[in-house]
Design an enzyme around this catalytic site. Sequence first.
Site, PDB file in Angstrom:
ATOM      1  CE  LYS A 163       7.871  13.496   2.725  1.00  0.00           C
ATOM      2  NZ  LYS A 163       6.658  13.691   3.685  1.00  0.00           N
TER       3      LYS A 163
ATOM      4  CB  ALA B 161       5.168   8.830   6.396  1.00  0.00           C
ATOM      5  CB  SER B 162       2.011  13.027   4.845  1.00  0.00           C
ATOM      6  OG  SER B 162       2.846  13.548   3.874  1.00  0.00           O
TER       7      SER B 162
ATOM      8  CB  SER C  30       6.785   2.603  -1.831  1.00  0.00           C
ATOM      9  OG  SER C  30       6.975   3.882  -2.559  1.00  0.00           O
TER      10      SER C  30
ATOM     11  CD  GLU D 137      14.460  -1.138   4.739  1.00  0.00           C
ATOM     12  OE1 GLU D 137      13.458  -1.834   3.833  1.00  0.00           O
ATOM     13  OE2 GLU D 137      13.875  -0.755   5.604  1.00  0.00           O
TER      14      GLU D 137
ATOM     15  CB  CYS E 241      10.219  -3.720   4.758  1.00  0.00           C
ATOM     16  SG  CYS E 241      11.267  -3.277   6.226  1.00  0.00           S
TER      17      CYS E 241
ATOM     18  CD  GLU F 288       6.498  -4.578   0.693  1.00  0.00           C
ATOM     19  OE1 GLU F 288       6.441  -3.697   0.018  1.00  0.00           O
ATOM     20  OE2 GLU F 288       6.920  -4.854   1.731  1.00  0.00           O
TER      21      GLU F 288
END
Length: 460
Positions: free
Chosen positions: A154, A156-157, A207, A228, A262, A365
């Site tokens: 899946k 990211a969109s 996230s 992660e 990240c 962050e």
Amino acid sequence: MGIASINPATGETLKTFDALSDAAIAQKIEQTDRAFRHYRHTPFADRAQWMQRAAAILEERKAEFGKLMTLEMGKPIKAAIAEVEKSAWVCRFYAENAEAFLADVAIETDASRSFVRYQPIGIVLAVMPWNFPFWQVFRFVAPALMAGNVGLLKHASNVPQSALAIEEVVRQAGFPDDVFQTLLIPASKVAGLMEDDRIKAATLTGSEPAGKSLAQACGAQIKKTVLELGGSDPFVVMASADLPRAVETAVTARMINNGQSCIAAKRFIVQDSIFDEFAEGLAEKYKALKVGNPLEPDVAIGPLATSAILQELEEQVQRCVDAGAKVLVGGKGLPTSPSLPPTGTYYPPTILTEIPVDTPVAQEELFGPVATLFRVANVDEALAVANNIPFGLGASAWTQDAAEGDRFLNELEAGSVFLNGMVKSDPRLPFGGIKRSGYGRELGREGILEFVNAKTIWIR
Ligand code: NDP
């Protein structure tokens, strides 16, 4: 937002996709599960051959895939091509090492023979982010398929074309049908997937809220997760450091992927006696960075990946300023330029100083090209500021004093510490975090051991 490729440099919608229906999702799970039943018995040599072929396809088509990523999420084209090359590297690394990593481990006991055998577990769901659309997926695919597992992605969109291209690479490489499939689905469908008995485990990069939601769904089904999540990595510079190298590296470490990594260095913690020199050196280099269309080869900083990321960053910088931060460089919108369409999601390289350490936004962050600078008196204070966050992904420390170096290696609260170098991922080294940066490890031998059954065998 639906599932769509939107060029962040222009705001243009490149392609939209319909999300899979429930029936189509069910069919893909069934196909992938069926594929596992025979794939798990394939020899390492066959898997390695297919994985080497995947690496070769990535190398052959790196310009095409690099451009695809740049168009979907805005990273500078050179970095995008380098990402495809690095994805090929991780494929080759596991093709060459998986069999040894997963060899039986003999242990002497009261049995005539006892040992540990590592066996695949089945379908692993990978929920992946947009910031390194190829690398993040291949660092999952390579160990998973080499271990004999099968995967559902899946992605990211906002990177559906990258997701489909990766599926195509695996297919073209010659792997058996359906061992790795992309699910074009919204995030809201993910938790429900974990109720399916055929999906055995999940890994997520992204996230904290996304990680928490998936871990809850997996916890309810007693399924393993690797997470992660974000980080706000410290980059500590002491007076004894090689300052020119530290400044040079600080720019790369903060600006990688337009600041959206990240493990980017995000908080620069600098000893008082060299603080001004460090800040001035960094400011000079920041001002020289070319911001613009990421398809142009000399552009260092492209747009942020989505308007939501831009909006959040602008709001965070404002909260820093409201708390007392001073803007040394950037901080405002970029000057209008014909090469920067007003619809592009650009944010200028920015340096903030004098942020109160305990203000809430200092604990967050900042996902973009914004460096925050903190002044400290000594190694104790440097460690205190570095560790004073909820995250613990990576940490970089710069010193030529051996005793100070030892303290950083031992006392920085992070999944990895790099001394006199920037934090980076490497297929040979385990990668992951502690605290709210997540748990589990990717890459290295540790990475391939996350999703196998370490079966104890005892024979009289
Ligand atoms: P998200 O965590 O929302 O997205 C990462 C992946 O998780 C995407 O595939 C996303 O799908 C999926 N996802 C989102 N919510 C859920 C959920 N509840 N359950 C299961 N899957 C979910 O990251 P964003 O893109 O929104 O970025 C927000 C922030 O996340 C950034 O500012 C940064 O701080 C952090 N981040 C960290 C990354 C890292 O490398 N550690 C990478 C990306 C973001 P979908 O796209 O459909 O929402």
